[in-house]
Design an enzyme around this catalytic site. Structure first.
Site, PDB file in Angstrom:
ATOM      1  N   GLN A   1      -4.109 -11.767   7.829  1.00 22.78           N
ATOM      2  CA  GLN A   1      -4.179 -11.494   6.396  1.00 22.78           C
ATOM      3  C   GLN A   1      -3.495 -12.600   5.599  1.00 22.78           C
ATOM      4  OE1 GLN A   1      -3.253  -7.514   4.438  1.00 22.78           O
ATOM      5  NE2 GLN A   1      -1.323  -8.590   4.108  1.00 22.78           N
TER       6      GLN A   1
ATOM      7  N   HIS B   1       9.025  -4.143   3.699  1.00 19.69           N
ATOM      8  CA  HIS B   1       8.643  -4.328   2.299  1.00 19.69           C
ATOM      9  C   HIS B   1       9.853  -4.699   1.448  1.00 19.69           C
ATOM     10  CE1 HIS B   1       5.500  -1.284   3.620  1.00 19.69           C
ATOM     11  NE2 HIS B   1       4.749  -2.264   3.152  1.00 19.69           N
TER      12      HIS B   1
ATOM     13  N   MET C   1       0.829  -1.206   0.000  1.00 23.59           N
ATOM     14  CA  MET C   1       0.000   0.000   0.000  1.00 23.59           C
ATOM     15  C   MET C   1       0.862   1.254   0.000  1.00 23.59           C
ATOM     16  SD  MET C   1      -3.520  -0.685   2.032  1.00 23.59           S
ATOM     17  CE  MET C   1      -2.862  -0.519   3.688  1.00 23.59           C
TER      18      MET C   1
ATOM     19  N   TYR D   1       4.329   3.739   1.031  1.00 24.13           N
ATOM     20  CA  TYR D   1       5.147   4.216   2.147  1.00 24.13           C
ATOM     21  C   TYR D   1       6.035   3.067   2.635  1.00 24.13           C
ATOM     22  CZ  TYR D   1       6.779   7.733   5.282  1.00 24.13           C
ATOM     23  OH  TYR D   1       7.587   8.651   5.904  1.00 24.13           O
TER      24      TYR D   1
ATOM     25  N   MET E   1       8.263  -3.301  12.111  1.00 25.93           N
ATOM     26  CA  MET E   1       8.213  -2.218  11.126  1.00 25.93           C
ATOM     27  C   MET E   1       6.815  -2.119  10.531  1.00 25.93           C
ATOM     28  SD  MET E   1      11.840  -2.184   9.148  1.00 25.93           S
ATOM     29  CE  MET E   1      13.339  -1.795  10.061  1.00 25.93           C
TER      30      MET E   1
ATOM     31  N   GLN F   1       4.700 -11.804   7.716  1.00 31.77           N
ATOM     32  CA  GLN F   1       4.040 -12.485   8.826  1.00 31.77           C
ATOM     33  C   GLN F   1       3.427 -11.490   9.816  1.00 31.77           C
ATOM     34  OE1 GLN F   1       3.442 -15.732   9.439  1.00 31.77           O
ATOM     35  NE2 GLN F   1       2.499 -15.253  11.423  1.00 31.77           N
TER      36      GLN F   1
ATOM     37  N   SER G   1       4.234   0.976   8.251  1.00 29.91           N
ATOM     38  CA  SER G   1       4.091   2.321   7.698  1.00 29.91           C
ATOM     39  C   SER G   1       3.439   3.252   8.711  1.00 29.91           C
ATOM     40  CB  SER G   1       3.257   2.271   6.412  1.00 29.91           C
ATOM     41  OG  SER G   1       3.877   1.451   5.439  1.00 29.91           O
TER      42      SER G   1
ATOM     43  N   GLU H   1      11.768  -1.099   5.432  1.00 32.89           N
ATOM     44  CA  GLU H   1      12.684  -2.224   5.270  1.00 32.89           C
ATOM     45  C   GLU H   1      11.939  -3.560   5.227  1.00 32.89           C
ATOM     46  OE1 GLU H   1      16.230  -4.121   4.554  1.00 32.89           O
ATOM     47  OE2 GLU H   1      15.774  -1.957   4.518  1.00 32.89           O
TER      48      GLU H   1
END
Length: 278
Positions: free
Chosen positions: A151, A35, A28, A30, A182, A146, A184, A33
């Site tokens: 989801q 991602h 999505m 923004y 981490m 994870q 967004s 690390e």
């Protein structure tokens, strides 16, 4: 790196050489690390890597959460360029959900507790957009973190039930040096809230250590986590869970693998975290 918004251009580029394998990293935006770790794994395991950047409005049950979600597309594209991503899809809401759109994907039982209970409609939005991403990219593998454990379970269930020809690849949570997962949304934390947010990792670790010491009573584990979080004056618990790691049903006692999961507000910022224990 090639960036397109239109669906037909994505499909045209993706099938330019049908013999190449593709990995997809849905985001999505923004990017952080976490991602980028998915992107790097996709790069190792595939000939080509695609990334989607789409702030999906239909998975937000809270309009304020959507409005405050951080956005910086130029920064995201710079990061992906550095990671040598091959193809980026940046569709608009109008492309994803054109006028008269009325088809949704609904995974049932595993989406009902936890996030599903607290955020009505959230998972229908998630599974619908991911199904569209799979349909457009048709990747060989798709990479998910994870940290969003429920989801991940829902997407795996959807892919299996609907016979998507894609391998769902779970990837470990990436954490800050102090243990905070981490996200967004971490950008929206005040300095004081950011300092206290590490109690999530502390709570999960304390419960994990209790399990390692022989504790199997799920209520005792919930209390361990709750007590630690309630020690932070900016924290407001949404839920503390000890559930079956496959069905997500709450447990009375641990008999095998379990998912410890939390959702906690720090001021107005809602964070989630989890840990699997045996």
């Amino acid at each position: 790196m090639i960036v397109f918004s239109d669906i037909y251009k994505i499909r045209e580029h993706r099938w330019r050489d049908p013999a190449l394998s593709w990995g997809l990293v849905p985001t999505m935006g923004y990017l952080h690390e976490g991602h980028l770790s998915l992107v790097r794994r996709a790069r190792r395991e595939n000939d080509r890597v695609g990334v989607s950047i789409f702030l999906n409005p239909i998975q937000f049950n809270n309009p304020q959460d959507l409005q405050t979600y951080p956005v910086d597309i130029e920064r995201d594209l710079d990061l992906l360029q550095q990671e040598q991503v091959d193809l980026v899809w940046t569709p608009s809401p109008e492309i994803m959900y054109p006028e008269e759109f009325q088809t949704y994907v609904n995974v049932e039982r595993v989406t009902q507790p936890l996030e599903g209970e607290k955020r009505p409609g959230h998972f229908q939005g998630v599974t619908t957009v991911v199904a569209k991403l799979f349909n457009v990219f048709q990747p060989h593998r798709a990479y998910f973190g994870q940290k969003d454990a429920q989801q991940l379970i829902a997407i795996k269930k959807m892919a299996r039930d609907l016979n998507f020809n894609v391998e769902i690849v779970p990837c470990s949570i990436v954490r800050e040096e102090d243990g905070l997962a981490m996200s967004s949304r971490n950008k929206n934390l005040s300095p004081a809230a950011r300092k206290q947010a590490i109690c999530l990792y502390g709570a999960l670790n304390a419960a994990k250590q209790a399990v390692a010491a022989g504790e199997t009573n799920a209520n005792s584990l919930r209390k361990i986590m709750t007590d630690i979080i309630e020690g932070a004056d900016r924290a407001r618990i949404d839920y503390v869970s000890v559930s079956n790691s496959d069905t997500l049903q709450e447990l009375d006692a641990l008999t095998g693998q379990a998912l410890l999961s939390l959702a906690v507000y720090f001021d107005d910022v809602r964070l989630i975290d989890n840990m699997i224990v045996n």
